[in-house]
Design a protein around this motif. Structure first.
Motif, PDB file in Angstrom:
ATOM      1  N   UNK A 312       1.037  -1.094  -0.200  1.00 17.95           N
ATOM      2  CA  UNK A 312       0.300  -0.539  -0.042  1.00 17.95           C
ATOM      3  C   UNK A 312       0.748   1.358   0.379  1.00 17.95           C
ATOM      4  N   UNK A 340       1.769  -9.161   7.176  1.00 16.21           N
ATOM      5  CA  UNK A 340       2.052  -8.035   8.785  1.00 16.21           C
ATOM      6  C   UNK A 340       1.735  -8.813  10.168  1.00 16.21           C
TER       7      UNK A 340
ATOM      8  N   UNK B 151      -9.040   3.073  19.859  1.00 12.48           N
ATOM      9  CA  UNK B 151      -8.543   3.822  18.276  1.00 12.48           C
ATOM     10  C   UNK B 151      -9.163   4.534  17.480  1.00 12.48           C
TER      11      UNK B 151
ATOM     12  N   UNK C 151      -2.373  -2.764  12.648  1.00  8.06           N
ATOM     13  CA  UNK C 151      -2.479  -4.289  11.834  1.00  8.06           C
ATOM     14  C   UNK C 151      -4.088  -3.432  11.391  1.00  8.06           C
ATOM     15  N   UNK C 152      -4.210  -3.184  10.514  1.00 11.29           N
ATOM     16  CA  UNK C 152      -5.590  -3.072   9.669  1.00 11.29           C
ATOM     17  C   UNK C 152      -6.196  -4.336   9.288  1.00 11.29           C
ATOM     18  N   UNK C 153      -7.868  -4.310   9.546  1.00 13.02           N
ATOM     19  CA  UNK C 153      -8.560  -5.063   8.649  1.00 13.02           C
ATOM     20  C   UNK C 153      -8.919  -4.518   7.115  1.00 13.02           C
ATOM     21  N   UNK C 154      -8.727  -5.451   6.886  1.00 15.95           N
ATOM     22  CA  UNK C 154      -9.271  -4.424   4.495  1.00 15.95           C
ATOM     23  C   UNK C 154     -10.820  -4.541   4.598  1.00 15.95           C
ATOM     24  N   UNK C 155     -11.493  -5.465   5.707  1.00 16.58           N
ATOM     25  CA  UNK C 155     -12.376  -5.206   5.235  1.00 16.58           C
ATOM     26  C   UNK C 155     -13.871  -4.087   5.445  1.00 16.58           C
ATOM     27  N   UNK C 156     -13.174  -3.672   6.208  1.00 20.70           N
ATOM     28  CA  UNK C 156     -14.136  -2.279   7.533  1.00 20.70           C
ATOM     29  C   UNK C 156     -13.497  -1.468   6.793  1.00 20.70           C
ATOM     30  N   UNK C 163      -6.453   3.783  11.658  1.00 15.93           N
ATOM     31  CA  UNK C 163      -6.185   3.683  12.803  1.00 15.93           C
ATOM     32  C   UNK C 163      -5.018   3.947  13.219  1.00 15.93           C
TER      33      UNK C 163
ATOM     34  N   UNK D 181      -5.011  -9.601  16.858  1.00 16.04           N
ATOM     35  CA  UNK D 181      -3.791  -9.252  15.528  1.00 16.04           C
ATOM     36  C   UNK D 181      -3.630 -10.007  14.399  1.00 16.04           C
ATOM     37  N   UNK D 184      -4.669 -10.919  10.401  1.00 15.65           N
ATOM     38  CA  UNK D 184      -5.647  -8.874  10.243  1.00 15.65           C
ATOM     39  C   UNK D 184      -6.503  -8.492   9.161  1.00 15.65           C
ATOM     40  N   UNK D 185      -6.330  -9.010   7.902  1.00 17.85           N
ATOM     41  CA  UNK D 185      -6.240  -8.889   7.011  1.00 17.85           C
ATOM     42  C   UNK D 185      -7.689  -9.531   6.510  1.00 17.85           C
ATOM     43  N   UNK D 186      -8.419 -10.589   7.264  1.00 14.45           N
ATOM     44  CA  UNK D 186      -9.638 -10.774   7.315  1.00 14.45           C
ATOM     45  C   UNK D 186     -10.671 -11.592   8.183  1.00 14.45           C
ATOM     46  N   UNK D 187     -11.725 -11.849   7.369  1.00 17.52           N
ATOM     47  CA  UNK D 187     -13.040 -12.160   8.304  1.00 17.52           C
ATOM     48  C   UNK D 187     -12.765 -13.370   8.820  1.00 17.52           C
ATOM     49  N   UNK D 260     -13.295  -5.732  15.333  1.00 18.81           N
ATOM     50  CA  UNK D 260     -13.407  -4.540  13.651  1.00 18.81           C
ATOM     51  C   UNK D 260     -13.316  -3.142  14.801  1.00 18.81           C
ATOM     52  N   UNK D 262     -11.753  -2.236  17.551  1.00 16.62           N
ATOM     53  CA  UNK D 262      -9.972  -2.198  18.918  1.00 16.62           C
ATOM     54  C   UNK D 262     -10.592  -1.248  20.001  1.00 16.62           C
TER      55      UNK D 262
END
Lengths: 392, 234, 312, 587
Positions: A312, A340, B151, C151-156, C163, D181, D184-187, D260, D262
């Protein structure tokens, strides 16, 4: 194999030799020297007061349980045989309950439970409270590595391959000494377990925990061709992710004199490349390689000076600042194809260590003009566990 | 299917409306021995369900208590950001609505359908008022000032580093409570519709009114504790 | 055999086969609470609501007027007792427990017992971590380590509040620093500069604290609440209690005094040395502690502060 | 047992009804009929097949986990990695294999706990037999029962979806901050947490239904102490389900918020506390251990009594110990966290933990004394009951060193714990469950199973189980941590034995599977009361009619009065009574 900068003299036993004393031993197990049934349970008999207490309590519960188990199962099998069903023969009438008997078998086990509780509590306090004046180790759990810091700030740079794993750090401790641990985690929960001391405690982020133990006194049974020592496993006992099962270390109990020499040898070599390699080995080698193979993180080979593309962020040449940022705050730029997963080293790693790492990375990159053929430039990259294996 | 058989003798038709939901036309399920037993069973079931609700909120109260104990300063600071006037107003609104619902049950028991409808309507208005005050006077101004949980917290003038935790507990606690207000309002609306359309509730058939009312009172009970904890104790 | 789902067993007025002896007839068992009782209960509830608010305001008033700081437990006990009385009233009359079968009350009591177990044992643990070794209760960085926030959460969609990667800072501390930088930048822009100078930073900081206390005063909560200010973590790091007009901060509290000035923080943060790892004078053994604290690069870091020996 | 024929209640008799299994509406109609049924028997049967399917899924994961552990992963001298089964071809590091392993053991744990063992006995056998044993026509809230079945289905779908999307690697306990953590990139993790959350509602509603049923729908003449012990166990279980499950509801909800938004309550990164999560989690998950085992204990009480044709010894002691276990279960959760808690809390929880031993020991003593002077039939249900006593005793006794603080600090999170809870959960609950299925199979499906095949399967499972898990006690004490994808060489021998054992268990279950299928297809027709049981479910036909009983039942004897009552539908020649010269002791 590069000779270590501070070459071990003949007076130093090989077991406590300075970095990198990583002789490859593909299959090698710790001794199985316990005695009798207790040995079968614990491999080695407890060597410290706390461990002996634990073993004793365990064996007490074992024989207590055994008594009741054999009694009950014996009755069960015996009655099943003598009262087996015969067609047409009714079961005789027998009482449906017996208050005295029932009270008896309620009260007796209950009171023995009280004994177990007190014995357990006694041994517990023995473990969680370290002795005064103990040698204090500061332990940082991190996915997936233990960093053990000695009171003078030294960290172990000695590695071995043992029992099937690479990069097992060896931490020497003097024999017959009280040790206190102060532990903290930088990311998720770990648990510092030394089975030989029968003790573990969880290691939390943002909170200190700790316990104490006493190292055993070494005897002739601990003599090895390389010197007198005893190895003890350290495991992570709280599930912490991908390489949870690789999060092991060795505590090597050595004589006091050897310990001091060993500690001396873990210090700086004066050469940033060598020092950087040590930092790599002790902090980074779990997830990064230097032979070009992909691991949890990108390989360091030829990394420095190459163009990196990110998930990104716009692509960037890997320079000093990038590397510093990636160490301190790895979540900002994630290299394409990776997750990450790295813990931020902010506040964990010293600036000097970062500089050494950069020096080391430069030395193994084709994008950087290497100083000269020979010594550091060529040999350092080959100085990995696998390289050593090939030579050995 | 074992239990709930249709068993329709001729209805005593005198004055009764013909719809099966009209309260005089209601019987009881076949696996019960009589209507009283069914009523008791339903009420017992509802009380058991209420215990689960209490324990659900116990989690939030526990988080509140623990962090209050660990970080009293953050809790004091956080509490100062809340305005007791809105909290107090909402308490009064909910208490009043509890009274109207209780009166509604009484109306059903007495067979006074008009009073039942009246009470339910007032209760629903109170529910709306509660949610409106919560959103308009509390959530929206606070969120826009950055006093948000976790956050999302972007209020720079915090008095304590644990203040984001306070807001987390505040929003989760009041948010889940508000959700329960909405669920309760939904239940009562259903009762209202059936009362209006079928005159479904009367002296021998008011199980639904009673159980929905119990739920509504529980929502009130939770707020009775949330209000001083969040607004008054500092 | 129809599978009708609804309640359709109609009692026959003449003869109820399920109840041949007429035992279950009618609803004579159901108590109808009088309207008068309901109204009385409502009035009592409203009275208690007013009372609890009034007592809470009175406490603040006493503190502001007479400078008498009442202990916190008093406040809690009063408010919770009143709430309990209100809850019992609602349960007994509005919910009808008083006239109902005992079983329903017993269920509620069992439920409350479970809740008490839950609260009691959990707080025993979290409240007594440092009982034997104070070290165990020590928080490394109040407000958190910042780990995992990036730690991002892509779906949201996180557009509302992206963040941040806080570089190991607690979020509140991070937002404060963000705001300070913003203010410094605003100062710089005012003077036509693109980068804030040291003076801009200082001016921005002054502005920050002005707003900080203004906010305090505007809310009408506080100005003279010493107890509150004493516990004010950020304020005490940088500024003493406000002066007479209650707005302008006047002097800095030096870092060494922070622990002393705040009973709560000192209790937690200076618990490092005594007990487990020495006799309390052995500060050097922990000199390296702050090396591990993720936020030790920041002068305002509390862990750093508290662990720092005065002669450090 | 006899029934009072209430001739003045013609509309309550169901003489001409067929079995509940008889299809009445054609193929599609029957499917629709089952999907919308509010009949507790059909719902029970649907639950039975669903949980057995989940058991199969979780079992496959378990076998895969054991297979990976057949050999330690080694880096050989030439740098090659050996002993790693899961790494896809071409994987260069240990990492990939570990990731797959971690997902598999999480899958195993989450499925087995949330989707199999918690609903297993109460939702299937409990649903089917609780109303029958009470002499009721259905549970109190039949529609709610159907609703909780659909909640169960949707929860399971969420869980399976999460697995299909790639699985989660949090462990079934979802400990923070790892669970907040990781991935983190998945549901996926959210889906699995949501699954557990939703399944909790199913559990709550089932428990609520059973409590009300037990209170309100007992047949006339059935007092509290005339209830079969299975009902007592289910009743105690239901209390726990109702009281404990909401807490996991809020816990998982907070975990969802944590991931969702944090919110930070459990996240040390934001000042929260991960140990608070553990308290929340175990406040539910310890009582739920008894949700798993109590129904199993109830089954064993039935099995031992019926198949040794003997009054259960100390009926009230067993009944009250069920309630006692339920009560104590709420104050001992801390023993899962001795390595995480403060000293005071550890000491208190350790002392309280030993309280659990008391009611449990009472039960075991009473069961074994029940065999005394019985007429003991050695058949599959009885073999399972005896296996239960053997395995559960080991499981219980190995709890002692885990409850004592000093030894727990060593054994916590080791294979000793793994072995201990498998002895309780599998050696206890699953063994009882399979025994119960055999015991009630003729009643549920109207067909007998093959006794010899059943006994063979039981023996295989028993031997395989001990081989698999007995070795793990030694692994644990020697220092093998749990949830390890790989291990050091010292442990290889015991791990290999353990893996061989898992194959034996598989063989045993396959025997059962074929036995059940054979029974459904070609088993001989079952009589209404093949074992001579006295509880009410043996009163009706096999399989039961739609309305359970032809007449409204009136209870006239206790559930275990084998000394004085000829079982219904049985001949006194086959089930002789003892000479009645001495008065039978009653309770």
């Amino acid at each position: 194999m590069t000779m270590p900068p501070a070459a071990p003299t003949s007076t130093v036993p090989e077991a406590v030799a300075a970095f990198p004393a990583d002789a490859v031993a593909p299959v090698r197990t710790l001794p199985f020297d316990g005695e009798g049934l207790q040995g079968l349970f614990f491999r080695t008999n407890g060597t410290t007061d706390a461990a002996v207490w634990t073993d004793g309590l365990f064996m007490l519960t074992f024989w207590f349980s055994m008594f009741f188990f054999v009694l009950l199962m014996g009755l069960m099998v015996y009655w099943c045989i003598i009262y087996r069903r015969r067609p047409g023969v009714p079961a005789p009438v027998s009482p449906a309950h017996n208050s005295k008997l029932e009270i008896f078998w309620t009260v007796v086990p209950s009171s023995s439970m009280l004994v177990f509780f007190f014995l357990g509590f006694w041994g517990y306090m023995d473990k969680v409270v370290p002795a005064g004046g103990a040698l204090e180790l500061s332990i940082t759990g991190q996915t997936w590595d233990w960093t053990v810091e000695y009171p003078d700030g030294t960290q172990s740079a000695q590695m071995t391959t043992l029992g099937g794993r690479d990069n097992v750090k060896i931490h020497a401790l003097p024999e017959n000494t009280d040790i206190a641990l102060r532990m903290v985690s930088t990311d998720v929960i770990h648990s510092f377990w030394i089975p030989d001391y029968r003790m573990k405690t969880d290691v939390f982020p943002n909170r200190y925990t700790g316990y104490g133990f006493t190292t055993p006194k070494l005897g002739p049974e601990d003599d090895h061709p390389e010197g007198r020592y005893r190895d003890q496993w350290v495991f992570c006992a709280e599930y912490c992710g991908d390489l949870h099962s690789e999060m092991a270390a060795i505590i090597r109990v050595v004589p006091q004199a050897d310990y001091e020499i060993w500690l001396e040898n873990q210090g700086s070599s004066g050469d940033p490349v060598i020092d950087g390699q040590r930092v790599f080995q002790s902090r980074c080698a779990t997830c990064h390689s230097v032979d070009g193979s992909n691991n949890i993180g990108p390989s360091w080979k030829d990394l420095y000076g190459s163009e990196r593309s990110f998930n990104k962020a716009p692509p960037q040449i890997a320079d000093d600042n990038y590397i510093r940022e990636s160490i301190l705050n790895p979540g900002i730029k994630i290299v394409q194809g990776y997750q990450n997963q790295m813990t931020p080293f902010q506040g964990v790693i010293k600036d000097e260590e970062i500089s050494n790492i950069i020096a080391y990375m430069k030395s193994i990159s084709v994008h950087v003009e290497q100083p000269a053929e020979g010594e550091a430039g060529e040999d350092a990259p080959g100085e990995t566990e696998t390289g050593a294996g090939e030579e050995g | 299917m074992a239990t709930i058989d249709a068993n329709k003798p001729d209805l005593p038709a005198a004055g009764a409306k013909s719809h099966p939901l009209y309260w005089k036309n209601r019987g009881f399920a076949h696996h019960f021995r009589n209507a009283d037993e069914q009523f008791d069973a339903c009420k017992l079931g509802m009380w058991l369900f209420l215990t689960t609700e209490v324990l659900l909120f116990a989690g939030i109260f526990c988080a509140y208590a623990i962090f209050r104990m660990l970080y009293p300063d953050a809790w004091a600071a956080g509490s100062h950001h809340l305005d007791w006037r809105f909290g107090g107003l909402n308490t009064i609104v909910l208490l009043f609505s509890s009274w109207t619902v209780a009166s509604g049950v009484r109306a059903a028991q007495m067979g006074n359908n008009a009073a039942l409808i009246r009470n339910l309507v007032i209760t629903l208005i109170c529910a709306g008022l509660f949610v409106f005050i919560k959103l308009y006077f509390e959530y929206i101004p606070k969120l826009s000032a950055g006093k948000a949980p976790g956050t999302f917290f972007s209020y720079p003038y915090a008095h304590d580093p644990h203040e984001p935790l306070w807001w987390s507990v505040y929003y989760i606690g009041t948010g889940i409570h508000a959700l329960h207000v909405l669920i309760g309002a939904g239940l009562l609306s259903w009762v209202l519709v059936r009362a209006i359309r079928y005159e479904a509730y009367g002296p021998t058939e008011y199980t639904m009114v009673e159980t929905s009312a119990l739920y509504w009172h529980l929502v009130d009970l939770v707020w009775i504790f949330l209000f001083p904890l969040l607004y008054l104790i500092h | 055999m129809e599978h009708s789902i609804d309640d359709v067993h109609i009692p026959n007025p003449e003869f109820d086969p399920t109840d041949p002896h007429g035992l279950g007839h009618g609803h004579h068992g159901h108590h109808i609470i009088t309207a008068r009782t309901l109204m009385t209960v409502l009035l009592i509830l409203l009275f208690f609501t007013v009372l609890t608010v009034a007592l809470s305001r009175a406490e603040v008033w006493i503190q502001n007027t007479f400078d008498v700081v009442l202990p916190q437990w008093l406040n809690i006990i009063i408010a919770m007792s009143i709430a309990t009385v209100k809850a019992v009233l609602v349960g007994a009359y509005f919910m009808g427990l008083r006239f109902d079968k005992a079983l329903n009350s017993i269920i509620m009591l069992i439920c409350i017992a479970a809740v008490i177990c839950f609260l009691f044992f959990t707080s025993i643990d979290l409240g007594n971590r440092g009982a034997v070794s104070p070290l165990r209760a020590t928080v490394l960085s109040p407000g958190g380590t910042g780990y995992g926030l990036d730690r991002t959460y892509d779906g949201i969609s996180t557009a509302a509040s992206p963040r941040p990667s806080t570089s190991g800072l607690p979020i509140a501390e991070f937002r404060r620093k963000e705001r300070l930088a913003e203010l410094a930048m605003e100062e710089a822009h005012e003077h036509g500069r693109t980068e804030p100078t040291e003076a801009d930073v200082a001016a921005g900081e002054a502005e920050f604290w002005r707003i900080y206390y203004q906010d305090y005063v505007d809310k009408g909560k506080h100005p003279h609440r010493h107890e509150h200010d004493e516990h004010n973590y950020f304020a005490k790091l940088h500024f003493a209690h406000h002066d007479a007009d209650g707005i302008e901060p006047v002097s800095r509290i030096s870092l060494e005094n922070v622990a002393e000035s705040s009973p709560n923080y000192s209790k937690r943060l200076t618990g490092l040395t005594p007990g487990l790892f020495g006799d309390g004078s052995d500060h050097d053994a922990h000199g390296d502690t702050h090396n591990k604290s993720p936020n030790d690069n920041h002068d305002a870091a509390p862990a750093d502060t508290a662990e720092t020996d005065p002669d450090h | 047992m006899s029934t009072a024929d209430r001739t003045h209640e013609p509309d309550h008799d169901h003489h001409d009804e067929g079995s509940y299994l008889t299809p009445k509406y054609g193929a599609m109609g029957t499917v629709w009929d089952w999907m919308t049924t509010v009949d507790h028997k059909k719902i029970g049967v649907m639950y039975l097949f669903a949980v057995l399917f989940m058991f199969f899924l979780g079992g496959v994961a378990a076998l895969a986990v054991r297979l990976e552990l057949l050999e330690p992963v080694r880096v050989a001298a030439d740098g090659a990695i050996t002993g790693q089964l899961f790494a896809p071809a071409g994987a260069e590091s240990i990492n990939t294999g570990n990731q797959i392993y971690n997902r598999l053991f999480t899958l195993h744990g989450a499925i087995m706990v949330f989707m199999f063992i918690v609903p297993s006995v109460p939702a299937s056998l409990g649903n089917f037999f609780l109303p029958l044993m009470l002499g009721a026509k259905d549970v109190a809230f039949p529609r709610l029962n159907l609703f909780s079945w659909y909640i169960y289905v949707s929860g399971s779908i969420f869980g399976i979806l999460s697995i299909v999307l790639g699985g989660v690697d949090t462990g079934w306990t979802f400990y923070t901050p790892y669970s907040t953590t990781t991935d983190a990139d998945h549901w996926r993790v959210l889906l699995m947490v949501l699954a557990a959350f939703v399944l909790g509602f199913s559990s709550i509603l089932t428990g609520l239904n059973f409590i009300v049923t037990t209170h309100k729908l007992r047949a006339p003449g059935m007092g509290w102490f005339d209830m079969p012990l299975f009902i007592w166990a289910i009743y105690a279980t239901s209390i726990i389900q109702v009281l404990a499950t909401p807490v996991i509801g809020i816990t998982l909800l907070l975990l969802i918020f944590e991931r969702l938004f944090k919110v930070g309550i459990f996240d040390p990164g934001l000042g929260g506390d991960p140990v608070l999560y553990q308290h929340f989690f175990w406040f539910y998950s310890h009582p739920v251990v008894y949700v798993m085992i109590l129904p199993g204990m109830g089954i064993i009480s039935e099995l031992l009594s019926v198949h040794s044709r003997k009054q259960i010894f100390g009926y009230r002691a067993i009944a009250f110990s069920s309630l006692g276990i339920a009560a104590v279960s709420f104050i001992v959760w801390g023993h899962h966290m001795f390595t995480a808690m403060g000293e005071l809390a550890s000491a208190i929880f350790s002392a309280l933990t030993f309280l659990v031993a008391i009611p449990t020991a009472i039960k075991v003593f009473n069961w074994i004394t029940t065999l005394y002077k019985g007429s003991i039939a050695i058949n599959t249900p009885m073999l399972y009951a005896l296996s239960f006593l053997f395995l559960f005793s080991i499981g219980g006794l190995t709890g002692l060193p885990l409850g004592a603080l000093a030894t727990d600090l060593h054994l916590h999170d080791s294979y000793f714990v793994v072995a201990h809870f498998h002895y309780v959960m599998m050696g206890g609950t699953v063994i009882a469950f399979i025994g119960g299925i055999h015991h009630w199979w003729p009643k549920m499906f109207g067909r007998m199973y093959n006794e010899k095949a059943g006994m063979l399967g039981c023996v295989l499972v028993f031997i395989g189980f001990n081989l698999t898990f007995m070795t793990q006690f030694f692994l644990g004490t020697q220092g093998m941590p749990r949830r390890y994808a790989s291990y050091v060489d010292e442990f290889q021998f015991l791990h290999t034995l353990s893996t061989y054992g898992s194959w034996l268990i598989l063989a045993g279950f396959l025997v059962h599977l074929f036995n059940f299928i054979h029974s459904l297809v070609a088993g001989p027709k079952a009589p209404p009361n093949p074992w001579g049981g006295l509880t009410l479910e043996w009163e009706t036909e096999s399989p039961p009619i739609e309305h359970n009983f032809h007449h409204e039942v009136l209870v006239q004897h206790g559930p275990y009065d084998f000394d004085t009552v000829v079982p219904p539908h049985c001949d006194e020649r086959d089930f002789p009574l003892p000479p009645q010269d001495q008065p039978p002791a009653s309770h």
